[in-house]
Scaffold this motif. Structure first.
Motif, mmCIF file in Angstrom:
data_model
loop_
_atom_site.group_PDB
_atom_site.id
_atom_site.type_symbol
_atom_site.label_atom_id
_atom_site.label_comp_id
_atom_site.label_asym_id
_atom_site.label_seq_id
_atom_site.Cartn_x
_atom_site.Cartn_y
_atom_site.Cartn_z
ATOM 1 N N GLY A 157 0.958 -1.108 0.041
ATOM 2 C CA GLY A 157 0.164 0.187 0.189
ATOM 3 C C GLY A 157 0.963 1.081 0.109
ATOM 4 N N GLY A 158 0.258 2.429 -0.015
ATOM 5 C CA GLY A 158 0.876 3.475 -0.103
ATOM 6 C C GLY A 158 0.208 4.569 -0.705
ATOM 7 N N LEU A 159 0.864 5.569 -1.073
ATOM 8 C CA LEU A 159 0.129 6.987 -1.700
ATOM 9 C C LEU A 159 0.647 7.033 -3.457
ATOM 10 C CD1 LEU A 159 -0.896 9.805 -1.812
ATOM 11 C CD2 LEU A 159 1.364 10.880 -1.008
ATOM 12 N N VAL A 160 -0.332 7.207 -4.155
ATOM 13 C CA VAL A 160 -0.304 7.163 -5.495
ATOM 14 C C VAL A 160 -1.011 8.266 -6.192
ATOM 15 C CG1 VAL A 160 -1.746 5.375 -5.879
ATOM 16 C CG2 VAL A 160 -0.150 5.849 -7.505
ATOM 17 N N GLN A 161 -0.598 8.980 -7.248
ATOM 18 C CA GLN A 161 -1.397 10.079 -7.802
ATOM 19 C C GLN A 161 -2.420 9.304 -8.737
ATOM 20 O OE1 GLN A 161 1.404 12.267 -10.218
ATOM 21 N NE2 GLN A 161 1.855 13.392 -8.414
ATOM 22 N N PRO A 162 -3.570 9.983 -8.914
ATOM 23 C CA PRO A 162 -4.635 9.480 -9.633
ATOM 24 C C PRO A 162 -3.988 8.974 -11.382
ATOM 25 C CG PRO A 162 -5.425 11.295 -8.696
ATOM 26 C CD PRO A 162 -4.019 11.267 -8.445
ATOM 27 N N GLY A 163 -4.614 7.791 -11.564
ATOM 28 C CA GLY A 163 -4.065 7.408 -12.792
ATOM 29 C C GLY A 163 -2.836 6.494 -12.724
ATOM 30 N N GLY A 164 -2.333 6.439 -11.571
ATOM 31 C CA GLY A 164 -1.191 5.606 -11.266
ATOM 32 C C GLY A 164 -1.379 3.969 -10.933
ATOM 33 N N SER A 165 -0.563 3.209 -10.730
ATOM 34 C CA SER A 165 -0.696 1.897 -10.062
ATOM 35 C C SER A 165 0.019 1.518 -8.964
ATOM 36 C CB SER A 165 -0.071 0.899 -11.444
ATOM 37 O OG SER A 165 -0.430 1.177 -12.626
ATOM 38 N N LEU A 166 -0.419 0.509 -8.285
ATOM 39 C CA LEU A 166 0.184 -0.155 -7.254
ATOM 40 C C LEU A 166 -0.312 -1.708 -7.217
ATOM 41 C CD1 LEU A 166 -0.794 1.928 -4.288
ATOM 42 C CD2 LEU A 166 1.302 1.579 -4.696
ATOM 43 N N LYS A 167 0.782 -2.362 -6.767
ATOM 44 C CA LYS A 167 0.511 -4.021 -6.482
ATOM 45 C C LYS A 167 0.339 -4.152 -5.082
ATOM 46 C CE LYS A 167 2.022 -8.244 -8.332
ATOM 47 N NZ LYS A 167 2.778 -8.975 -9.235
ATOM 48 N N LEU A 168 -0.552 -5.054 -4.633
ATOM 49 C CA LEU A 168 -0.604 -5.395 -3.418
ATOM 50 C C LEU A 168 -0.273 -6.638 -3.171
ATOM 51 C CD1 LEU A 168 -3.891 -3.924 -2.106
ATOM 52 C CD2 LEU A 168 -1.799 -3.008 -2.009
ATOM 53 N N SER A 169 0.358 -7.115 -2.092
ATOM 54 C CA SER A 169 0.649 -8.619 -1.717
ATOM 55 C C SER A 169 0.219 -9.088 -0.622
ATOM 56 C CB SER A 169 2.112 -8.940 -1.971
ATOM 57 O OG SER A 169 2.695 -8.619 -3.129
#
Length: 120
Positions: A9-21
């Protein structure tokens, strides 16, 4: 004791990506369905996506086409790839799994949650 530990998790800008495990640890025989839920401030917890041991998956309408759930049974791990993130995706994301323990009982196990914040 069986535990689910989330990360990513974390902070990301709109349109960005993250991957949770989310990895399961402890003493157990097998894991059935695994899933991701989320809870935004002031809202109820909702299902985001789930995946059966054989790979069949389903998604909330709000994330279809943007999120992808996958799992590695050898690693007892489930992932959530989140693309094209929107501010309304901001929430605490929880991992969930049905686990058959060494006491021969099925239990629904929850992770501690990981915060995803989508903001510019």
């Amino acid at each position: 004791q069986v535990q689910l530990v989330e990360s990513g998790g974390g902070l990301v800008q709109p349109g960005g990506s993250l991957k949770l495990s989310c990895a399961a640890s402890g003493n157990f025989f097998s894991i059935n369905t695994m899933g991701w839920y989320r809870q935004a401030p002031g809202k109820e917890r909702e299902l985001v996506a789930s995946i059966a041991r054989g790979g069949n998956s389903n998604y909330a309408d709000s994330v279809k086409g943007r999120f992808t759930i996958s799992r590695d049974n050898a690693k007892n791990t489930v992932y959530l790839q989140m693309n094209s993130l929107k501010p309304e995706d901001t929430a605490v994301y929880y991992c969930n799994a049905g686990i058959f323990g060494h006491d021969f009982q099925w239990r629904e196990v929850w992770g501690q949650g990981t915060l995803v914040t989508v903001s510019s």
